[in-house]
Design an enzyme around this catalytic site. Sequence first.
Site, PDB file in Angstrom:
ATOM      1  N   GLU A   1       2.538   9.769  -0.598  1.00  0.00           N
ATOM      2  CA  GLU A   1       3.623   9.263   0.241  1.00  0.00           C
ATOM      3  C   GLU A   1       4.543   8.343  -0.557  1.00  0.00           C
ATOM      4  O   GLU A   1       4.093   7.586  -1.418  1.00  0.00           O
ATOM      5  CB  GLU A   1       3.049   8.480   1.429  1.00  0.00           C
TER       6      GLU A   1
ATOM      7  N   CYS B   1      -7.556  -4.658  -0.269  1.00  0.00           N
ATOM      8  CA  CYS B   1      -6.890  -5.726   0.481  1.00  0.00           C
ATOM      9  C   CYS B   1      -6.974  -5.423   1.973  1.00  0.00           C
ATOM     10  O   CYS B   1      -6.568  -4.341   2.421  1.00  0.00           O
ATOM     11  CB  CYS B   1      -5.441  -5.849   0.026  1.00  0.00           C
TER      12      CYS B   1
ATOM     13  N   CYS C   1       5.750  -1.828   4.697  1.00  0.00           N
ATOM     14  CA  CYS C   1       4.868  -2.375   3.670  1.00  0.00           C
ATOM     15  C   CYS C   1       3.433  -2.477   4.198  1.00  0.00           C
ATOM     16  O   CYS C   1       3.195  -3.038   5.266  1.00  0.00           O
ATOM     17  CB  CYS C   1       5.376  -3.761   3.267  1.00  0.00           C
TER      18      CYS C   1
ATOM     19  N   CYS D   1      -6.116   3.535  -3.454  1.00  0.00           N
ATOM     20  CA  CYS D   1      -5.951   2.302  -4.233  1.00  0.00           C
ATOM     21  C   CYS D   1      -7.299   1.836  -4.754  1.00  0.00           C
ATOM     22  O   CYS D   1      -8.329   2.011  -4.099  1.00  0.00           O
ATOM     23  CB  CYS D   1      -5.311   1.208  -3.376  1.00  0.00           C
TER      24      CYS D   1
ATOM     25  N   CYS E   1      -3.961  -4.076   4.172  1.00  0.00           N
ATOM     26  CA  CYS E   1      -3.226  -2.912   3.671  1.00  0.00           C
ATOM     27  C   CYS E   1      -3.952  -1.633   4.054  1.00  0.00           C
ATOM     28  O   CYS E   1      -5.121  -1.441   3.702  1.00  0.00           O
ATOM     29  CB  CYS E   1      -3.081  -3.001   2.150  1.00  0.00           C
TER      30      CYS E   1
ATOM     31  N   CYS F   1      10.527   3.427  -2.414  1.00  0.00           N
ATOM     32  CA  CYS F   1       9.226   2.802  -2.652  1.00  0.00           C
ATOM     33  C   CYS F   1       8.303   3.883  -3.211  1.00  0.00           C
ATOM     34  O   CYS F   1       7.960   4.839  -2.525  1.00  0.00           O
ATOM     35  CB  CYS F   1       8.692   2.227  -1.350  1.00  0.00           C
TER      36      CYS F   1
END
Length: 367
Positions: A102, A126, A345, A122, A129, A115
């Site tokens: 994405e 976090c 975000c 990842c 997120c 972005c």
Amino acid sequence: MPMSYHLSAPSAVSNLLAFSSRAMEEFVRSFGWPPYRARQILRWLYQNRIRDIQSMTDLSKQERTILSSCADIRRIERVSVLVSDDGTKKFLFRLQDDRLLESVLIPDEGRLTLCVSTQIGCTLDCGFCLTGTMGLHRNLKAHEIVDQVLTVQDHLGTHETLTNLVFMGMGEPLANFEAVSDAISRLTNRTWGAGFSSRRITVSTAGLASRLKDAASLGVNLAISLNATTDEQRNRLMPTANRICSLRELIAACRDYPLPVRRRLTFEYVLLAGVNDSREDAKRLAALVRGIRCKVNLIPFNEFPGSEFRRPSEEAILIFQSVLKRAGLEVFVRKSKGRDVLGACGQLGRSAAALQGLALTPVQPRC
């Protein structure tokens, strides 16, 4: 007199996009071709964004035939676009290995920012997120990072121009540093590359302090995702990042970062209601970054299903900002865009998970 070339070449079919500039020079040398052929091919790939070797019209028909016998151009072909009410576009790409990726196109006051993602999933976890809940599937290769930019450019309208790139999508860029560095060199090269200004590119990191000096070699803007003012907070919000590097070590690395003249660091701070959004947090944040040439971006949490965290009230956001301003910091509240398509975000990943078993319909580019 026409030039003659060796017809020997590598036997395997190569993806031209996968070559770095140096690898491309070695590749054309294997045919006995002059070095400038490499620059010609690279210009076709990154400036003209072609998908077919036969479009390289400054190569002779014989050269194109030779090149086609052992190489091709494997661009992203399967794409879907989710359009937000505010004009933000979330691009879903299916890659050659069938993984979904994405990136998000964000219009804002004369700018058009993409972005870009650097990993599928990842390495970090976090808690605020959504991408972090996926775990890491794999690193993206340099050409897969660049192809996000090229493919989005293919879908821009006649009067639209991509102005900014932010490496803030899926993944931790500094955990895939070599590929990110190679991608940025292709995107910023003005002779044969995409020609973006390094001042219009920002790389964001969750704070891998040992790699910050490496990041300086990229020549782009650097953003540090801070999000906490104590190690206790950071251990809760960013446990893996804080194990790798404590808050004290991270701030020390930021103070040592070799900032170019007229550049500054950006500190990003996700505001979470009742967790890190108090006046005391703001005062500690101001003390942490005091003396560093920087600005602060406040990012009110973008909620997603299943998260324990909540977005602060507008009053709490403005109070936090005012405390930082009184401390002499330049501070901005980031607008949340694309929330209705999980494109804001911290929200990337859910669309990919939901669509993993579905076929993406190719979208006809508007060139």
